[in-house]
Structures are given as C-alpha cells and as structure tokens.
Design a protein around this motif. Sequence first.
Motif, PDB file in Angstrom:
ATOM      1  N   GLU A 142       3.264   6.284   4.850  1.00 20.82           N
ATOM      2  CA  GLU A 142       2.590   7.579   4.941  1.00 20.82           C
ATOM      3  C   GLU A 142       3.401   8.670   4.262  1.00 20.82           C
ATOM      4  O   GLU A 142       2.839   9.584   3.637  1.00 20.82           O
ATOM      5  CB  GLU A 142       2.355   7.937   6.413  1.00 20.82           C
ATOM      6  N   ARG A 143       4.705   8.587   4.359  1.00 20.17           N
ATOM      7  CA  ARG A 143       5.564   9.638   3.826  1.00 20.17           C
ATOM      8  C   ARG A 143       5.575   9.645   2.298  1.00 20.17           C
ATOM      9  O   ARG A 143       5.401  10.694   1.679  1.00 20.17           O
ATOM     10  CB  ARG A 143       6.988   9.462   4.368  1.00 20.17           C
ATOM     11  N   SER A 144       5.802   8.489   1.683  1.00 18.74           N
ATOM     12  CA  SER A 144       5.850   8.441   0.219  1.00 18.74           C
ATOM     13  C   SER A 144       5.636   7.046  -0.346  1.00 18.74           C
ATOM     14  O   SER A 144       5.442   6.890  -1.555  1.00 18.74           O
ATOM     15  CB  SER A 144       7.201   8.979  -0.291  1.00 18.74           C
ATOM     16  N   GLY A 145       5.668   6.024   0.481  1.00 22.89           N
ATOM     17  CA  GLY A 145       5.571   4.653   0.007  1.00 22.89           C
ATOM     18  C   GLY A 145       4.279   4.331  -0.705  1.00 22.89           C
ATOM     19  O   GLY A 145       4.272   3.615  -1.709  1.00 22.89           O
ATOM     20  N   VAL A 146       3.153   4.830  -0.194  1.00 25.27           N
ATOM     21  CA  VAL A 146       1.855   4.520  -0.790  1.00 25.27           C
ATOM     22  C   VAL A 146       1.771   5.011  -2.226  1.00 25.27           C
ATOM     23  O   VAL A 146       1.142   4.370  -3.077  1.00 25.27           O
ATOM     24  CB  VAL A 146       0.709   5.129   0.057  1.00 25.27           C
ATOM     25  N   SER A 150       2.652   1.952  -5.911  1.00 27.21           N
ATOM     26  CA  SER A 150       1.656   1.717  -6.964  1.00 27.21           C
ATOM     27  C   SER A 150       2.211   1.963  -8.362  1.00 27.21           C
ATOM     28  O   SER A 150       1.530   1.682  -9.348  1.00 27.21           O
ATOM     29  CB  SER A 150       0.441   2.620  -6.730  1.00 27.21           C
ATOM     30  N   GLN A 151       3.443   2.478  -8.459  1.00 28.64           N
ATOM     31  CA  GLN A 151       4.023   2.759  -9.768  1.00 28.64           C
ATOM     32  C   GLN A 151       4.350   1.452 -10.500  1.00 28.64           C
ATOM     33  O   GLN A 151       4.843   0.495  -9.891  1.00 28.64           O
ATOM     34  CB  GLN A 151       5.297   3.602  -9.622  1.00 28.64           C
ATOM     35  N   PRO A 152       4.057   1.352 -11.805  1.00 26.30           N
ATOM     36  CA  PRO A 152       4.222   0.091 -12.543  1.00 26.30           C
ATOM     37  C   PRO A 152       5.657  -0.419 -12.612  1.00 26.30           C
ATOM     38  O   PRO A 152       5.879  -1.622 -12.756  1.00 26.30           O
ATOM     39  CB  PRO A 152       3.685   0.426 -13.936  1.00 26.30           C
ATOM     40  N   GLN A 153       6.643   0.472 -12.523  1.00 29.89           N
ATOM     41  CA  GLN A 153       8.026   0.030 -12.644  1.00 29.89           C
ATOM     42  C   GLN A 153       8.550  -0.642 -11.373  1.00 29.89           C
ATOM     43  O   GLN A 153       9.576  -1.321 -11.396  1.00 29.89           O
ATOM     44  CB  GLN A 153       8.943   1.205 -13.009  1.00 29.89           C
ATOM     45  N   GLU A 198      17.033  10.158   1.988  1.00 27.25           N
ATOM     46  CA  GLU A 198      16.052   9.584   1.078  1.00 27.25           C
ATOM     47  C   GLU A 198      16.372   9.993  -0.349  1.00 27.25           C
ATOM     48  O   GLU A 198      16.928  11.051  -0.589  1.00 27.25           O
ATOM     49  CB  GLU A 198      14.631   9.995   1.438  1.00 27.25           C
ATOM     50  N   ASP A 199      16.046   9.113  -1.255  1.00 27.26           N
ATOM     51  CA  ASP A 199      16.238   9.380  -2.684  1.00 27.26           C
ATOM     52  C   ASP A 199      15.053   8.750  -3.396  1.00 27.26           C
ATOM     53  O   ASP A 199      14.970   7.540  -3.562  1.00 27.26           O
ATOM     54  CB  ASP A 199      17.545   8.779  -3.174  1.00 27.26           C
ATOM     55  N   ILE A 200      14.110   9.571  -3.824  1.00 28.80           N
ATOM     56  CA  ILE A 200      12.902   9.066  -4.466  1.00 28.80           C
ATOM     57  C   ILE A 200      12.688   9.818  -5.784  1.00 28.80           C
ATOM     58  O   ILE A 200      13.036  10.992  -5.888  1.00 28.80           O
ATOM     59  CB  ILE A 200      11.655   9.214  -3.570  1.00 28.80           C
ATOM     60  N   GLY A 203      11.449  13.640  -6.201  1.00 30.90           N
ATOM     61  CA  GLY A 203      11.410  14.290  -4.897  1.00 30.90           C
ATOM     62  C   GLY A 203      10.255  13.805  -4.051  1.00 30.90           C
ATOM     63  O   GLY A 203       9.415  13.032  -4.484  1.00 30.90           O
ATOM     64  N   ARG A 204      10.167  14.280  -2.825  1.00 35.91           N
ATOM     65  CA  ARG A 204       9.133  13.856  -1.910  1.00 35.91           C
ATOM     66  C   ARG A 204       7.768  14.391  -2.337  1.00 35.91           C
ATOM     67  O   ARG A 204       7.632  15.570  -2.673  1.00 35.91           O
ATOM     68  CB  ARG A 204       9.457  14.374  -0.483  1.00 35.91           C
ATOM     69  N   PRO A 205       6.712  13.521  -2.386  1.00 36.24           N
ATOM     70  CA  PRO A 205       5.379  13.984  -2.826  1.00 36.24           C
ATOM     71  C   PRO A 205       4.776  14.933  -1.820  1.00 36.24           C
ATOM     72  O   PRO A 205       5.136  14.909  -0.651  1.00 36.24           O
ATOM     73  CB  PRO A 205       4.574  12.679  -2.907  1.00 36.24           C
TER      74      PRO A 205
END
Length: 205
Positions: A142-146, A150-153, A198-200, A203-205
Amino acid sequence: MKFKVWLGLGALTILLALGTALVLIFIQSQAASPMTTQALPQVGGAQTARQAYALLLQQWAPGWAADTQLVSVSASLLKAEGQSLGWSFQVYSPSRQKLAVVLVSPDRVWVLREKSIPYSQRTITDSAWRLDSEALLAQWWERSGVMLWSQPQVDSLYVHLRSEKDGALVWQISMLDKNGDLIGYWGMSAADGAVLYEDIPGGRP
C-alpha cells in the motif's frame, strides 16, 4: 581478536542469508509461472512466516536440538513467478554449536546447510515478533510496493527478519534488478509495523 571474531561471524551470517536466497531463487526458477504484476507478490508461498515457523518447531526442530533458537527468517521471489517455494530460517543450537539454514514449505522441511559456530547468536523471541509477513507485505504494498513492483527494472524481491544489536526485531524488504543490484529497500518494526527507514527511487510516491 574478539572484535575480528565477531566481525567474521557477522559476515558469515550475511553470506549464509544471501546464499540461501540464491538457492531459493534457483529452485523457484525451475517451476516458474506467469503472474500479474499488480497482484500482491506471494512471498513465502501459501503460508505466512509465522505459520511456517510453527511447522519448523513442530516437525523438525525437536529432532535437531532441544535448545533450537531462531536467528533469522527470509524468503525471496522472482518477479516472473506467482509465488515462492517457502520460508527459510536460520536456527542455532548452543549445545550443538551449530547454525542451520532450513527451508519450510506447507508439506516439507529441507535442511539446506549446517555450519559449526561456537559463538552465541542474536535470536528472535515469540513475544517480540508480533508483525507477521502477511501484514508486513500488505503495508509495504500500500505504501509504495504496488507502484515499484510494476517497474520493468525490478527482477526479484527479498524479505528478511532479524534481530538488531539493541534487541529490536526488524523486517527488511529489498528489491533487486536482473544484475542483483539493489533498487529499493524498506525497514519495518516487527513489533508494531512502524517504518524505520526506506530508500526508494524518486522518493515515496
């Protein structure tokens, strides 16, 4: 001297965890099946980490050592698959002075490797481990995984539970590309689900 021993021990534990992840990914790749990228990844297969741990204690641990202690929990998943094979556990026996890596699926327990280690380990207790993998993954999704899954990399996902030096239990979720390079990671408390770090990308969506 003692510092070097502990440093070597920590490096060994990390290598065991990473080696186990590679073994699991290889096993899973032999029976890969298509998945929908927007579906919550079924890390650990058809059971949660706590359910797999219950099987470990009931079926395997009593015969291995009466003083079996849980050191860490992990699972990995290739993006091309619908679910992974099971959960991997590192367990330690003070009396036997051995560390074992054990894979648990709903119907079987595999001993992947054993290693003689004469030093005590940081362990995980039932009372401190409150957040199961199901709740962990739902919160991460829910936070950012979804968005990131889905990102191709993105090629694989790695989940790991360990005890920190201060005694806190931390769930870590890592995402890797096809080269094994880290794309993003999260640290969550196994006690209350609080996001610790966290390190995405971007940044967080």
